[in-house]
Design a protein around this motif. Structure first.
Motif, PDB file in Angstrom:
ATOM      1  N   ASP A   1      22.249 110.693 -59.674  1.00  0.00           N
ATOM      2  CA  ASP A   1      23.217 110.803 -59.751  1.00  0.00           C
ATOM      3  C   ASP A   1      23.878 112.069 -58.439  1.00  0.00           C
ATOM      4  OD1 ASP A   1      26.205 110.587 -60.281  1.00  0.00           O
ATOM      5  OD2 ASP A   1      25.989 112.071 -61.541  1.00  0.00           O
ATOM      6  N   ARG A   2      22.953 113.273 -58.683  1.00  0.00           N
ATOM      7  CA  ARG A   2      23.103 114.331 -57.977  1.00  0.00           C
ATOM      8  C   ARG A   2      22.828 113.814 -56.128  1.00  0.00           C
ATOM      9  NH1 ARG A   2      19.421 116.949 -55.530  1.00  0.00           N
ATOM     10  NH2 ARG A   2      17.739 116.458 -57.274  1.00  0.00           N
ATOM     11  N   LEU A   3      21.534 113.014 -56.343  1.00  0.00           N
ATOM     12  CA  LEU A   3      21.786 112.881 -54.645  1.00  0.00           C
ATOM     13  C   LEU A   3      22.593 111.742 -54.027  1.00  0.00           C
ATOM     14  CD1 LEU A   3      17.769 111.993 -55.225  1.00  0.00           C
ATOM     15  CD2 LEU A   3      18.573 113.926 -53.373  1.00  0.00           C
ATOM     16  N   MET A   4      23.227 110.806 -54.507  1.00  0.00           N
ATOM     17  CA  MET A   4      24.291 110.060 -54.319  1.00  0.00           C
ATOM     18  C   MET A   4      25.542 110.836 -54.474  1.00  0.00           C
ATOM     19  SD  MET A   4      26.108 106.794 -56.201  1.00  0.00           S
ATOM     20  CE  MET A   4      26.178 107.702 -58.088  1.00  0.00           C
ATOM     21  N   HIS A   5      25.753 111.811 -54.737  1.00  0.00           N
ATOM     22  CA  HIS A   5      26.967 112.907 -54.189  1.00  0.00           C
ATOM     23  C   HIS A   5      26.208 113.325 -53.337  1.00  0.00           C
ATOM     24  CE1 HIS A   5      29.619 112.022 -57.978  1.00  0.00           C
ATOM     25  NE2 HIS A   5      28.370 112.120 -58.394  1.00  0.00           N
ATOM     26  N   GLU A   6      25.859 113.844 -53.076  1.00  0.00           N
ATOM     27  CA  GLU A   6      24.869 114.626 -51.871  1.00  0.00           C
ATOM     28  C   GLU A   6      25.139 113.509 -50.545  1.00  0.00           C
ATOM     29  OE1 GLU A   6      21.133 116.540 -51.977  1.00  0.00           O
ATOM     30  OE2 GLU A   6      21.605 118.006 -53.537  1.00  0.00           O
ATOM     31  N   ASN A   7      24.818 112.019 -50.541  1.00  0.00           N
ATOM     32  CA  ASN A   7      24.541 111.474 -50.250  1.00  0.00           C
ATOM     33  C   ASN A   7      26.113 110.788 -49.364  1.00  0.00           C
ATOM     34  OD1 ASN A   7      21.641 111.641 -49.485  1.00  0.00           O
ATOM     35  ND2 ASN A   7      21.153 109.553 -50.723  1.00  0.00           N
ATOM     36  N   PHE A   8      27.418 110.864 -50.511  1.00  0.00           N
ATOM     37  CA  PHE A   8      28.347 110.301 -50.384  1.00  0.00           C
ATOM     38  C   PHE A   8      28.898 111.272 -49.142  1.00  0.00           C
ATOM     39  CE2 PHE A   8      32.477 110.824 -51.927  1.00  0.00           C
ATOM     40  CZ  PHE A   8      33.133 108.819 -51.257  1.00  0.00           C
ATOM     41  N   ASN A   9      28.981 112.378 -49.900  1.00  0.00           N
ATOM     42  CA  ASN A   9      29.242 113.759 -49.041  1.00  0.00           C
ATOM     43  C   ASN A   9      28.860 114.344 -47.685  1.00  0.00           C
ATOM     44  OD1 ASN A   9      30.552 114.587 -51.817  1.00  0.00           O
ATOM     45  ND2 ASN A   9      29.497 116.073 -51.997  1.00  0.00           N
ATOM     46  N   ASN A  10      28.253 114.028 -47.111  1.00  0.00           N
ATOM     47  CA  ASN A  10      27.059 113.818 -46.335  1.00  0.00           C
ATOM     48  C   ASN A  10      27.673 113.392 -45.029  1.00  0.00           C
ATOM     49  OD1 ASN A  10      25.647 115.876 -46.359  1.00  0.00           O
ATOM     50  ND2 ASN A  10      23.752 115.398 -47.092  1.00  0.00           N
ATOM     51  N   MET A  11      27.750 111.608 -45.962  1.00  0.00           N
ATOM     52  CA  MET A  11      27.889 110.072 -45.147  1.00  0.00           C
ATOM     53  C   MET A  11      29.600 110.744 -44.967  1.00  0.00           C
ATOM     54  SD  MET A  11      28.756 106.302 -45.962  1.00  0.00           S
ATOM     55  CE  MET A  11      29.175 107.114 -47.796  1.00  0.00           C
ATOM     56  N   HIS A  12      30.506 111.057 -45.911  1.00  0.00           N
ATOM     57  CA  HIS A  12      31.991 112.086 -45.407  1.00  0.00           C
ATOM     58  C   HIS A  12      32.205 112.278 -44.491  1.00  0.00           C
ATOM     59  CE1 HIS A  12      35.346 113.249 -46.695  1.00  0.00           C
ATOM     60  NE2 HIS A  12      36.181 112.367 -47.147  1.00  0.00           N
ATOM     61  N   LYS A  13      30.984 113.413 -44.494  1.00  0.00           N
ATOM     62  CA  LYS A  13      31.409 114.546 -43.079  1.00  0.00           C
ATOM     63  C   LYS A  13      30.797 113.726 -41.989  1.00  0.00           C
ATOM     64  CE  LYS A  13      30.275 118.476 -46.120  1.00  0.00           C
ATOM     65  NZ  LYS A  13      28.824 119.397 -46.501  1.00  0.00           N
TER      66      LYS A  13
ATOM     67  N   ILE B   1      31.367 110.786 -40.844  1.00  0.00           N
ATOM     68  CA  ILE B   1      32.681 109.899 -40.732  1.00  0.00           C
ATOM     69  C   ILE B   1      33.355 111.006 -40.083  1.00  0.00           C
ATOM     70  CG2 ILE B   1      34.522 107.890 -41.692  1.00  0.00           C
ATOM     71  CD1 ILE B   1      32.315 106.920 -43.436  1.00  0.00           C
ATOM     72  N   ALA B   2      33.879 111.993 -40.647  1.00  0.00           N
ATOM     73  CA  ALA B   2      34.837 112.491 -40.297  1.00  0.00           C
ATOM     74  C   ALA B   2      34.767 113.373 -39.319  1.00  0.00           C
ATOM     75  CB  ALA B   2      35.488 113.773 -41.334  1.00  0.00           C
ATOM     76  N   ARG B   3      33.577 113.668 -38.831  1.00  0.00           N
ATOM     77  CA  ARG B   3      33.245 114.594 -37.534  1.00  0.00           C
ATOM     78  C   ARG B   3      32.718 113.156 -36.656  1.00  0.00           C
ATOM     79  NH1 ARG B   3      27.858 115.529 -38.189  1.00  0.00           N
ATOM     80  NH2 ARG B   3      28.345 116.441 -39.779  1.00  0.00           N
ATOM     81  N   ASP B   4      32.836 112.236 -36.528  1.00  0.00           N
ATOM     82  CA  ASP B   4      32.729 111.442 -35.768  1.00  0.00           C
ATOM     83  C   ASP B   4      33.988 110.908 -35.111  1.00  0.00           C
ATOM     84  OD1 ASP B   4      30.174 111.148 -35.282  1.00  0.00           O
ATOM     85  OD2 ASP B   4      30.112 108.835 -36.756  1.00  0.00           O
ATOM     86  N   PHE B   5      34.982 110.655 -36.659  1.00  0.00           N
ATOM     87  CA  PHE B   5      36.497 109.591 -36.558  1.00  0.00           C
ATOM     88  C   PHE B   5      36.914 111.238 -35.708  1.00  0.00           C
ATOM     89  CE2 PHE B   5      40.983 110.981 -37.421  1.00  0.00           C
ATOM     90  CZ  PHE B   5      41.795 109.214 -37.423  1.00  0.00           C
ATOM     91  N   ASP B   6      36.766 112.689 -35.432  1.00  0.00           N
ATOM     92  CA  ASP B   6      37.761 113.316 -34.966  1.00  0.00           C
ATOM     93  C   ASP B   6      36.673 113.819 -33.385  1.00  0.00           C
ATOM     94  OD1 ASP B   6      39.057 115.371 -36.900  1.00  0.00           O
ATOM     95  OD2 ASP B   6      36.883 116.118 -37.601  1.00  0.00           O
ATOM     96  N   SER B   7      35.917 113.308 -33.282  1.00  0.00           N
ATOM     97  CA  SER B   7      35.246 113.112 -31.931  1.00  0.00           C
ATOM     98  C   SER B   7      36.152 111.839 -31.111  1.00  0.00           C
ATOM     99  CB  SER B   7      33.486 112.794 -32.318  1.00  0.00           C
ATOM    100  OG  SER B   7      33.166 112.454 -30.102  1.00  0.00           O
ATOM    101  N   ILE B   8      35.732 110.720 -32.225  1.00  0.00           N
ATOM    102  CA  ILE B   8      36.864 109.881 -31.327  1.00  0.00           C
ATOM    103  C   ILE B   8      37.997 110.010 -31.131  1.00  0.00           C
ATOM    104  CG2 ILE B   8      37.465 107.164 -31.654  1.00  0.00           C
ATOM    105  CD1 ILE B   8      35.237 106.938 -33.169  1.00  0.00           C
ATOM    106  N   HIS B   9      39.107 110.560 -31.929  1.00  0.00           N
ATOM    107  CA  HIS B   9      40.495 111.358 -31.514  1.00  0.00           C
ATOM    108  C   HIS B   9      40.472 112.401 -30.565  1.00  0.00           C
ATOM    109  CE1 HIS B   9      43.957 113.343 -32.586  1.00  0.00           C
ATOM    110  NE2 HIS B   9      44.231 112.105 -32.348  1.00  0.00           N
ATOM    111  N   ARG B  10      39.368 113.559 -30.398  1.00  0.00           N
ATOM    112  CA  ARG B  10      38.932 113.635 -28.833  1.00  0.00           C
ATOM    113  C   ARG B  10      38.973 113.197 -27.828  1.00  0.00           C
ATOM    114  NH1 ARG B  10      34.852 116.556 -30.686  1.00  0.00           N
ATOM    115  NH2 ARG B  10      35.099 117.111 -32.494  1.00  0.00           N
TER     116      ARG B  10
END
Length: 124
Positions: free
Chosen positions: A47-59, A61-70
């Motif tokens: 459960d902890r690993l799943m949440h960590e992986n989800f948070n890392n994936m979310h980060k 995706i957010a970083r990629d989205f910001d990069s694409i927006h720039r």
């Protein structure tokens, strides 16, 4: 007396069987408890690993989205600059062509009217 020894022997056999069954049951319960604890730890860790992986994936995706927006913003700015430059170049070329056509028409009118010497600009 023999009956009493027989009964005591039977009771001791029943007691020994009861004690053996109780010991076997306690050992089995301890093994099951250990298995349950191991499974609970596995569930908590996953459960902890799943949440960590989800948070890392979310980060990510957010970083990629910001990069694409720039990148889109930069490309849009470059395209706007190119469009503005081409528009200015076209306006300059059109104005220059208008001046050339006006000069040519003036010279043709002057020639048709037989005017020589200084050029005259037709007003009107």
């Amino acid at each position: 007396m023999e009956t009493m020894y027989f009964v005591l022997g039977m009771l001791s056999i029943v007691g020994a069987a009861f004690v053996a069954t109780t010991v076997w049951g306690v050992v089995k319960i301890n093994k099951l408890m250990k298995t349950i604890r191991n499974q609970e730890e596995w569930i908590v860790n996953n459960d902890r690993l799943m949440h960590e992986n989800f948070n890392n994936m979310h980060k990510d995706i957010a970083r990629d989205f910001d990069s694409i927006h720039r990148r889109i913003s930069i490309i849009t700015e470059e395209l706007n600059r190119d469009i503005n430059k081409k528009t200015e170049d076209l306006h300059r070329d059109i104005n220059e062509e208008i001046k050339n056509v006006t000069s040519y028409i003036d010279s043709r009118i002057d020639k048709a009217l037989g005017l020589t010497g200084a050029k005259q600009v037709i007003k009107g």
